[in-house]
Design a protein around this motif. Structure first.
Motif, PDB file in Angstrom:
ATOM      1  N   ALA A   1       0.861  -1.189   0.000  1.00  0.00           N
ATOM      2  CA  ALA A   1       0.000   0.000   0.000  1.00  0.00           C
ATOM      3  C   ALA A   1       0.892   1.232   0.000  1.00  0.00           C
ATOM      4  O   ALA A   1       2.112   1.130   0.040  1.00  0.00           O
ATOM      5  CB  ALA A   1      -0.918  -0.008   1.217  1.00  0.00           C
ATOM      6  N   MET A   2       0.276   2.397  -0.005  1.00  0.00           N
ATOM      7  CA  MET A   2       1.040   3.649  -0.026  1.00  0.00           C
ATOM      8  C   MET A   2       1.711   3.921   1.317  1.00  0.00           C
ATOM      9  O   MET A   2       2.773   4.524   1.376  1.00  0.00           O
ATOM     10  CB  MET A   2       0.110   4.808  -0.362  1.00  0.00           C
ATOM     11  N   ASN A   3       1.068   3.472   2.390  1.00  0.00           N
ATOM     12  CA  ASN A   3       1.625   3.723   3.716  1.00  0.00           C
ATOM     13  C   ASN A   3       1.066   2.705   4.705  1.00  0.00           C
ATOM     14  O   ASN A   3       0.230   1.860   4.351  1.00  0.00           O
ATOM     15  CB  ASN A   3       1.339   5.158   4.174  1.00  0.00           C
ATOM     16  N   GLY A   4       1.517   2.816   5.937  1.00  0.00           N
ATOM     17  CA  GLY A   4       1.071   1.876   6.947  1.00  0.00           C
ATOM     18  C   GLY A   4      -0.417   1.945   7.209  1.00  0.00           C
ATOM     19  O   GLY A   4      -1.065   0.920   7.459  1.00  0.00           O
ATOM     20  N   ALA A   5      -0.994   3.144   7.148  1.00  0.00           N
ATOM     21  CA  ALA A   5      -2.423   3.299   7.411  1.00  0.00           C
ATOM     22  C   ALA A   5      -3.260   2.547   6.383  1.00  0.00           C
ATOM     23  O   ALA A   5      -4.216   1.838   6.736  1.00  0.00           O
ATOM     24  CB  ALA A   5      -2.798   4.781   7.422  1.00  0.00           C
ATOM     25  N   GLU A   6      -2.909   2.672   5.106  1.00  0.00           N
ATOM     26  CA  GLU A   6      -3.639   1.935   4.069  1.00  0.00           C
ATOM     27  C   GLU A   6      -3.460   0.433   4.220  1.00  0.00           C
ATOM     28  O   GLU A   6      -4.399  -0.342   4.024  1.00  0.00           O
ATOM     29  CB  GLU A   6      -3.168   2.387   2.687  1.00  0.00           C
ATOM     30  N   ALA A   7      -2.254   0.014   4.565  1.00  0.00           N
ATOM     31  CA  ALA A   7      -1.999  -1.413   4.755  1.00  0.00           C
ATOM     32  C   ALA A   7      -2.870  -1.975   5.871  1.00  0.00           C
ATOM     33  O   ALA A   7      -3.402  -3.092   5.770  1.00  0.00           O
ATOM     34  CB  ALA A   7      -0.532  -1.643   5.060  1.00  0.00           C
ATOM     35  N   ARG A   8      -3.037  -1.211   6.939  1.00  0.00           N
ATOM     36  CA  ARG A   8      -3.888  -1.662   8.047  1.00  0.00           C
ATOM     37  C   ARG A   8      -5.337  -1.843   7.599  1.00  0.00           C
ATOM     38  O   ARG A   8      -6.024  -2.781   8.037  1.00  0.00           O
ATOM     39  CB  ARG A   8      -3.796  -0.673   9.208  1.00  0.00           C
ATOM     40  N   GLU A   9      -5.806  -0.965   6.727  1.00  0.00           N
ATOM     41  CA  GLU A   9      -7.172  -1.109   6.200  1.00  0.00           C
ATOM     42  C   GLU A   9      -7.330  -2.408   5.432  1.00  0.00           C
ATOM     43  O   GLU A   9      -8.323  -3.138   5.602  1.00  0.00           O
ATOM     44  CB  GLU A   9      -7.508   0.064   5.278  1.00  0.00           C
ATOM     45  N   ILE A  10      -6.363  -2.704   4.563  1.00  0.00           N
ATOM     46  CA  ILE A  10      -6.429  -3.932   3.761  1.00  0.00           C
ATOM     47  C   ILE A  10      -6.397  -5.153   4.665  1.00  0.00           C
ATOM     48  O   ILE A  10      -7.182  -6.096   4.499  1.00  0.00           O
ATOM     49  CB  ILE A  10      -5.277  -3.985   2.749  1.00  0.00           C
ATOM     50  N   VAL A  11      -5.489  -5.154   5.617  1.00  0.00           N
ATOM     51  CA  VAL A  11      -5.330  -6.295   6.512  1.00  0.00           C
ATOM     52  C   VAL A  11      -6.604  -6.506   7.330  1.00  0.00           C
ATOM     53  O   VAL A  11      -7.072  -7.647   7.484  1.00  0.00           O
ATOM     54  CB  VAL A  11      -4.112  -6.101   7.421  1.00  0.00           C
ATOM     55  N   ALA A  12      -7.184  -5.439   7.858  1.00  0.00           N
ATOM     56  CA  ALA A  12      -8.415  -5.570   8.640  1.00  0.00           C
ATOM     57  C   ALA A  12      -9.540  -6.158   7.800  1.00  0.00           C
ATOM     58  O   ALA A  12     -10.299  -7.024   8.265  1.00  0.00           O
ATOM     59  CB  ALA A  12      -8.817  -4.211   9.208  1.00  0.00           C
TER      60      ALA A  12
END
Length: 346
Positions: free
Chosen positions: A115-126
């Motif tokens: 993802a672009m950053n950690g925040a976006e990655a957390r959304e995908i993972v959730a």
């Protein structure tokens, strides 16, 4: 004790896992490289491709013998004949495409960066965890034979306490290249530096402190970075990336009992040298004899993913989603220290 031989790599054979049905979103250059690797070295099945341009999707399908071509990502995701989706688009749309794929019940392999950053990655993972679908970043280096051998050496304590990890990745990216573009989330760190940062993460885990010295180019993205990272163990990492110049693209792990050096490019199938700790100590060399060279090594991650799905796992046991997020957090910190923030981060 310093070894005289190396352990055998532990990688699944292509015919030891089920053949999943794959769809490809965004048939660009990396998608073609992936298709070539998968068809040459796995038993996985590429069954569909989607692009915003139907002509582009159809041309890609003809080139790689893929049955179905779509001009709408949603059409591909709606197909009941697809098990897993490889998201090969540029990183600024990874989050949206991954969330759509997960909502459609598909397993996902997302090209790096996840993802672009950690925040976006957390959304995908959730979202993936809520849906119970498998999700993995295409950090293909983790699945190579050399990585398996190195992991075994580390687990056996052959190198002793690790004190320093070094790695670099620089390429001379021409003016106009997407890596230089702000609107697609470009910059050296996300596209190139992710390899050295992921290498250090594999060896040392998540840093406790990150110090970055670097520069931006006129588009506003990072051009060059030299990171010094510190870890709870007392170890350090020196990691370099640049989109201005080609660099050796090598890596090393310095332990109290041995030094391990990987030739360039270190993130592709290659080899490494293990040396005794004294300045003129003897060395032994390991070489990849699989016959799978260069970016054909992308095939290993496809086989690994199919095996994980067959085991009913929802993430990679050797490159977890938590680590994927932590690596992006490290990149976020390094970017921010240079003044490079996305609109959502301001």
């Amino acid at each position: 004790m310093f070894p005289t031989t190396f352990p055998a790599p532990i990688v699944p054979a292509a015919d030891s896992v089920p053949a999943l049905r794959w769809g490809i979103l965004a048939p660009g250059g990396i998608a073609a490289t992936f298709a070539e690797a998968v068809q040459a070295h796995t038993n996985q099945k590429l069954v569909a491709v989607a692009s915003r341009s139907l002509d582009r999707a159809q041309n890609f399908a003809r080139t790689w013998g893929i049955a179905d071509a779509y001009s709408d990502y949603a059409e591909l995701l709606a197909s009941p004949d697809i098990d897993v989706v490889y998201i090969a688009a540029q990183q600024h749309v990874h989050r949206d495409l991954a969330l759509q794929a997960v909502a459609a019940g598909k397993h996902i392999l997302v090209e790096k960066p996840f993802a672009m950053n950690g925040a976006e990655a957390r959304e995908i993972v959730a979202a993936a965890r809520a849906a119970g679908t498998f999700a993995m970043e295409a950090m293909w280096t983790r699945y190579l034979p050399q990585t398996s051998v190195i992991a075994q050496l580390l687990a056996d304590g052959v190198l002793g306490d690790i004190k320093l990890v070094t790695a670099d990745h620089g390429q001379n990216m021409p003016v106009g290249h997407r890596v230089r573009a702000l609107d697609s989330g470009g910059g050296a760190l996300l596209d190139l530096g992710i390899y050295p940062i992921a290498f250090a993460s594999q060896i040392l885990g998540t840093p406790t402190a990150i110090h970055n010295v670097g520069s931006l180019i006129d588009t506003g993205v990072d051009a060059q970075s030299l990171l010094t990272c510190s870890y709870a163990s007392g170890a350090q990492a020196q990691l370099n990336t640049s989109l201005r110049v080609r660099t050796p693209t090598t890596a090393s792990i310095a332990g109290e009992n041995a030094l391990l050096q990987i030739g360039g490019p270190f993130f592709t199938p290659s080899g490494f040298t293990l040396s005794k700790p004294s300045f003129d100590g003897e060395s032994i060399h390991w070489a990849d004899e699989s016959g799978i060279v260069g970016h054909r090594g992308l095939s290993y991650q496809a086989t690994a993913l199919a095996g994980y799905v067959d085991q009913s796992l929802t993430e990679s046991p050797i490159h977890s989603l938590a680590e994927t997020i932590a690596i992006l957090d490290t990149i976020d910190s390094a970017r921010w220290q240079l003044g490079y923030r996305f609109e959502s981060e301001k």
